[in-house]
Every structure is written in C-alpha cells, then in structure tokens.
Design an enzyme around this catalytic site. Structure first.
Site, PDB file in Angstrom:
ATOM      1  N   LYS A  66     -13.080  -0.636   6.095  1.00  0.00           N
ATOM      2  CA  LYS A  66     -13.692  -1.369   4.972  1.00  0.00           C
ATOM      3  C   LYS A  66     -14.727  -2.376   5.453  1.00  0.00           C
ATOM      4  CE  LYS A  66     -10.107   0.477   3.150  1.00  0.00           C
ATOM      5  NZ  LYS A  66      -9.490   0.998   1.989  1.00  0.00           N
ATOM      6  N   ASP A  88      -0.600  -5.858   9.298  1.00  0.00           N
ATOM      7  CA  ASP A  88      -1.532  -4.788   8.988  1.00  0.00           C
ATOM      8  C   ASP A  88      -2.808  -5.471   8.496  1.00  0.00           C
ATOM      9  OD1 ASP A  88      -2.851  -2.509   8.349  1.00  0.00           O
ATOM     10  OD2 ASP A  88      -1.557  -1.930   6.674  1.00  0.00           O
ATOM     11  N   TRP A  92       0.868  -1.180   0.000  1.00  0.00           N
ATOM     12  CA  TRP A  92       0.000   0.000   0.000  1.00  0.00           C
ATOM     13  C   TRP A  92       0.908   1.235   0.000  1.00  0.00           C
ATOM     14  CZ3 TRP A  92      -1.900   2.602   4.953  1.00  0.00           C
ATOM     15  CH2 TRP A  92      -2.838   3.612   4.659  1.00  0.00           C
TER      16      TRP A  92
HETATM   17  N1  PMP Z   1      -3.391  -0.743   5.387  1.00  0.00           N
HETATM   18  C1  PMP Z   1      -3.741  -1.135   4.162  1.00  0.00           C
HETATM   19  C2  PMP Z   1      -3.030  -2.274   3.537  1.00  0.00           C
HETATM   20  C3  PMP Z   1      -4.768  -0.467   3.489  1.00  0.00           C
HETATM   21  O1  PMP Z   1      -5.109  -0.870   2.263  1.00  0.00           O
HETATM   22  C4  PMP Z   1      -5.416   0.605   4.124  1.00  0.00           C
HETATM   23  C5  PMP Z   1      -6.527   1.330   3.440  1.00  0.00           C
HETATM   24  N2  PMP Z   1      -6.343   1.678   2.142  1.00  0.00           N
HETATM   25  C6  PMP Z   1      -5.007   0.955   5.404  1.00  0.00           C
HETATM   26  C7  PMP Z   1      -3.994   0.257   6.007  1.00  0.00           C
HETATM   27  C8  PMP Z   1      -5.574   2.053   6.229  1.00  0.00           C
HETATM   28  O2  PMP Z   1      -6.774   2.571   5.965  1.00  0.00           O
HETATM   29  P1  PMP Z   1      -7.566   3.399   7.063  1.00  0.00           P
HETATM   30  O3  PMP Z   1      -6.604   4.358   7.683  1.00  0.00           O
HETATM   31  O4  PMP Z   1      -8.625   4.059   6.302  1.00  0.00           O
HETATM   32  O5  PMP Z   1      -8.048   2.400   8.033  1.00  0.00           O
END
Ligand code: PMP
Length: 401
Positions: free
Chosen positions: A250, A214, A133
């Site tokens: 998500k 993560d 990411w």
């Molecule tokens: N880690 C990964 C691999 C992700 O794809 C995302 C969202 N795109 C996140 C962390 C963090 O997203 P958020 O801060 O919206 O929870």
C-alpha cells in the site's frame, strides 16, 4: 469422468469475490469500495513518481535475473528494518534482528505462523483482534496455530474496547503470541492511543507475551512513516522480542510485486543467527526464494535521500486524499440530515472506514446502488473520489435515513 469430477465448488474469497461481482456488474453507476487498494481521485490505480524513477534506475543498471538467496535481497531487508525500527534503533545497531524478505505482508504472516507453530508448538495459540483482516484467520490456521480472538472493537462506541483488550491480554496464558496491527487497523480504522500502546506494552511484558506486529500501512495512517512506526519502536524500547510483518503493497503502491519482510528482534546476534537459520528452513520448501523486482525498487528509494523524501511526500498525498474524502463523506451525510452520527468516519484512520452498517444494509446498498463493499460494513476509503462521494453518501442515506 476425471479424478476431479466430484470436486465441489469452493466459496469465493469474501473480498476478492466482491471484485469479480463488481466487474460483472454493467450498471454505469457502480462503485468498488471492497479491496484495499489506493486509487487516485480519477478512480484509477496510481504508480508513484518515486517508484517510476526507481524503475528507471533499476533498468539502467541492467541487472541479471539470478536467484536471490532464500532470505531475499540483503540490501532491501536492511533498509526495510531501518524503515520500521528507525535508523537509530539500538536493536539494529547491536545486530540482533533476524530478518527475511517475504511475499508481501501475507507471506510474512504465513512464514511467522510456521515459525510459531514449530517453536511455540503445533496447535499453540495466536491471539488476533476481533475483528481482524479476514485472511489472518486462515493464514494462521493453515500454519498450524489455534486462532483465538481478543476484544478490540466496541460497536457501541465505534471505538476501541481497551478494557476488554487488557483483560483478554491478562487472562491469556503467559508467553502467548498476540497479533497487533501496527497502525491503521484493518478493518476498523481504530488504533490505540500512544498512552494505550504504552500500557499494553507494559502488561504484555509482565505476561511475557510475544507481540507480533502486522504493519501493512506504514505511512498510510498519519501520512508520516516515522509516526506510524511509533508502537513498534516503543515495544522494542520496552525490551520485547517483537516479531514484525511488513508490507510495501500500500505505502509504495507495489501490490502485485509482492514485496515485504519478516523480522524478529532477538536478545543478541547469536540468537538472531539461529532464528534466521530457522526462517530459511521454513521458506526453502515453500517457495525457495522471493522475487527480486519489488525489492530492487524499494532499495532504490530507501537508499537515496532525495527519492525517499519524494516518496514520503507522495505517501502523505495519498493519506491526505483519503482524509479529505472522509471529511467529504461525513459532510454529505450530515448535509442530508442523516439521523445517525457519522463522526467515526473522520475519527478512524487508514485506508478503511468501519461504517457500522449492518449486513442487510450493505446488501441493500449493493442491490439498489451497485456499490460494492464487504458485508461487515467496511468501506475502502481509497475507492472514494470527488466524483462519487456524493452518490455514495446518498446511497448510504437511502438505506439508513
Ligand atoms: N495485513 C493486513 C492487516 C492487511 O490489511 C493486508 C492487506 N490487505 C496485509 C496484511 C497483506 O497484504 P499484502 O500481502 O498484499 O502485503
């Protein structure tokens, strides 16, 4: 003339900048496949029924707006840990997991990065998969770590380079931090198999590496949150001091509420108390304490069996819609007699499809067909609907043949 007169224009964020470009595009055929946010088959954002019910429950309680503690809403954090590690997790029963509520997954990664920089050493390495990411890299750099990459994706097989991964884990200095995507790897949609996770766990244990999971898509990969937590639970069972970033953006559709958690599995309760104390010291000067609303919603859902069950059904429905769009996209490309293999569209999992399209092809599709996705060829499957799937397939076919 002001003090900011010489301020240079910074580049737009590669993903969020794409949304701006999409919004400005006036072509009626335009399609947004950039940001990883779920859409229903009507192309609109979705608020889950379980979340709506939780909102009502929270409203009925007429709660006040006092600050949460630095570590957030304790009931939420407890439920969040059971969600990831499992209700019967021995680490939880033994009270040896340090945890804080965070500003979604991004905040959890940043706080973890700060903790690693302080206690593994400023400038120490964090290994991230290649690719990963996009935001991981500046998050950890800004936290004071040196970001190194380990082999992960093999463009030739459009799958996992498991030999390369193992060899990079082997060669890294002992006690290195390795960031692992718990499930539904972003951007590739390629995950290790259970056997591969088990082998990786064994090697990382031998090397005394620190696995940092993560977990931004628990439930989204298979449609089953328990199954998607398999790798995390296996590593904990194998005795690793796992660190874990969780996001409820998500899977609960709570993107803008910024709700997540960071936890660290420790050897004993005393160690967990010390790690907790340091997490709070990292957080206090950054943002004092996290917002409470998302924590209250997740708490309502996860503390109620009927609501939890309803949520799992809705999460599965989101995962299933994405899976059916994968089948449909691949089917349309095959029906057009594409010269390329598109098997990977259905073999990859999670929100994204790593198409294998080159940067030039991506830009041509954007220009000719007004379909917006990142230059690495990543498509957010969540933006594909039964009304646009054929158009997307035709547009891909038009540049790839
Ligand atoms: N880690 C990964 C691999 C992700 O794809 C995302 C969202 N795109 C996140 C962390 C963090 O997203 P958020 O801060 O919206 O929870």
């Amino acid at each position: 003339m002001s003090v900011w007169s010489d301020m240079p224009m910074g580049p737009a964020d590669p993903i969020l900048g794409l949304t701006d470009a999409f919004n400005k595009d006036t072509d009626p055929r335009k399609v947004s496949l950039g940001v990883g946010a779920y859409r229903g088959d009507n192309g609109k954002p979705v608020v889950l029924d379980s979340v709506k019910k939780a909102e009502q429950l929270v409203l009925d309680k007429a709660m006040n707006h006092e600050y949460a503690g630095i570590a957030g809403v304790p009931e939420f954090t407890k439920l969040s840990l059971a969600f990831a590690y499992g209700k019967d997790s021995s680490a939880l029963k033994e009270n040896r997991v340090a945890a804080v509520q965070t500003l979604s997954g991004t905040g959890a990664c940043r706080v973890a990065g700060e903790l690693f920089a302080r206690f593994r050493g400023e400038g120490s390495a964090i290994y991230v998969p290649n690719p990963t990411w996009g935001n991981h890299i500046p998050i950890f750099k800004n936290a004071g770590l040196e970001v190194k990459k380990y082999r992960y994706y093999d463009p030739n097989t459009v799958g996992l380079d498991f030999e390369g991964l193992l060899s990079d884990v082997q060669v890294a200095d002992d006690e290195s931090v390795f960031l692992l995507h718990a499930c539904a790897h972003n951007p590739t949609g390629v995950d290790p198999t259970r056997d591969q996770w088990a082998e990786l766990s064994k090697l990382m244990k031998a090397k005394k590496h620190i696995p940092f999971f993560d977990c931004a898509y628990q439930g989204f990969a298979s449609g089953n949150a328990e199954k998607d937590a398999w790798a995390i639970r296996r590593f904990v069972d194998d005795g690793h001091s796992v660190a874990l970033a969780q996001s409820f953006a998500k899977n609960f559709g709570l993107y803008g509420e910024r709700i997540g958690a960071l936890s660290v599995v420790c050897n004993d309760p005393d160690e967990a108390a010390r790690v907790s104390s340091q997490l709070k010291i990292v957080i206090r000067p950054m943002y004092s304490n996290p917002p409470v609303y998302g924590a209250r919603l997740v708490t309502e859902i996860l503390s109620d069996d009927a609501l939890s069950l309803e949520w799992s059904g809705e999460c599965k429905a989101m995962a299933d819609r994405i899976i059916s769009m994968r089948t449909s996209l691949q089917g349309h490309l095959e029906a057009l007699k594409s010269t390329r293999s598109w098997d990977h569209i259905t073999s990859q999992i999670g929100m994204f499809c790593f198409t294998g399209l080159t940067r030039e092809e991506v830009l041509k599709i954007r220009k000719d067909s007004h379909i917006y996705f990142t230059e690495d060829g990543r498509i957010s499957m969540a933006g594909i609907t039964s009304s646009n799937v054929e158009y997307v397939a035709q547009s891909i076919f038009a540049v790839t043949g």
